[in-house]
Design a protein around this motif. Sequence first.
Motif, PDB file in Angstrom:
ATOM      1  N   UNK A 184       0.892  -1.193   0.203  1.00  0.00           N
ATOM      2  CA  UNK A 184       0.171  -0.147  -0.172  1.00  0.00           C
ATOM      3  C   UNK A 184       0.864   1.140   0.054  1.00  0.00           C
ATOM      4  N   UNK A 185       0.367   2.363  -0.496  1.00  0.00           N
ATOM      5  CA  UNK A 185       0.985   3.569  -0.300  1.00  0.00           C
ATOM      6  C   UNK A 185       1.655   3.945   1.131  1.00  0.00           C
ATOM      7  N   UNK A 186       0.844   3.627   2.164  1.00  0.00           N
ATOM      8  CA  UNK A 186       1.513   3.753   3.351  1.00  0.00           C
ATOM      9  C   UNK A 186       2.605   2.868   3.825  1.00  0.00           C
ATOM     10  N   UNK A 187       2.861   1.724   2.987  1.00  0.00           N
ATOM     11  CA  UNK A 187       4.016   0.807   3.355  1.00  0.00           C
ATOM     12  C   UNK A 187       5.126   1.013   2.256  1.00  0.00           C
ATOM     13  N   UNK A 188       4.853   1.602   1.281  1.00  0.00           N
ATOM     14  CA  UNK A 188       5.870   1.900   0.299  1.00  0.00           C
ATOM     15  C   UNK A 188       6.671   3.136   0.497  1.00  0.00           C
ATOM     16  N   UNK A 189       7.824   3.224   0.261  1.00  0.00           N
ATOM     17  CA  UNK A 189       8.976   4.216   0.225  1.00  0.00           C
ATOM     18  C   UNK A 189       8.974   4.745  -1.258  1.00  0.00           C
ATOM     19  N   UNK A 190       8.074   5.531  -1.644  1.00  0.00           N
ATOM     20  CA  UNK A 190       8.102   5.917  -3.172  1.00  0.00           C
ATOM     21  C   UNK A 190       9.140   6.896  -3.700  1.00  0.00           C
ATOM     22  N   UNK A 191       9.578   7.552  -2.615  1.00  0.00           N
ATOM     23  CA  UNK A 191      10.963   8.219  -2.985  1.00  0.00           C
ATOM     24  C   UNK A 191      11.789   7.271  -3.332  1.00  0.00           C
ATOM     25  N   UNK A 192      12.285   6.269  -2.506  1.00  0.00           N
ATOM     26  CA  UNK A 192      13.275   5.309  -2.458  1.00  0.00           C
ATOM     27  C   UNK A 192      13.174   4.607  -3.852  1.00  0.00           C
TER      28      UNK A 192
END
Length: 266
Positions: free
Chosen positions: A114-122
């Motif tokens: 989920x977006x809350x568990x993903x480090x999108x910037x990384x």
Amino acid sequence: ADPSAAPVPHPLLPAGRARPSHSEPWGRDGRRGEEEEEEELWHQLYPGHIPTSPLQKALLATGSAVMALCDPYRHDMVAVLGETTGCLALPNLRDKMKNHPEGYRILQERPRIRLSTLDMDRLQGLPDGTLGREYVRFLEDNKVSPDTRMPPKFVDNEELAYVIQRYREVHDLMHTLLGMPTNMLGEVVVKWFEAVQTGLPMCVLGAAFGPVRLSTRKLQVLATELVPWAIRSGLNASCVLNIYYEQRWEQPVESLREELGIFPPP
């Protein structure tokens, strides 16, 4: 259990019996009746669970199948169809996960995508060609989000509810690995692959009836190139639910395809 392990963010309860609530009324003898306790446990398998009888499941499956065929983008109806018809396929998938070291660890730790568990910037900063970078690129190009995956409601087993939740959350990763977009042609190809991989009737239905909306030219490409490749890859590949994708973001997509046994996309 490892006492030092960090808590895993997921809405489903750990494996085992559901925790009974103590807010229910007690019987005259100071104890709750067996029927009340059984009903309570039935209703509290996991948050959002809706208990249904076999007849109710059949009616839900029929209605959701009709709606999904009329509008393949009704993801809510596709989700209901998957839950109400997966009584044989889901235990089989669960057993495959239990008998695989990485799959077993997924069942124990219950990771969520989920977006809350993903480090999108990384993930955006990873090199081109890596699983994490290509997954984010897929989300951006197709304007989709992992948070749109519906939580299970009609699966009457908490562990199997997680299995179908996991299947839904890795669906976009299947698009990434197979190199397929989210248009109707791409969805049909992914459904053929998933039908062979999972045996879920919902996937079989989507694979069989999805092509009716395609043009003659696309049907020709589908029949001569894409479906044979998807079927061969599905048969040759190991179970895609046994990959801990959250720990593979830096792995090149081509390397993961080769590890799983997915043939290069045509």
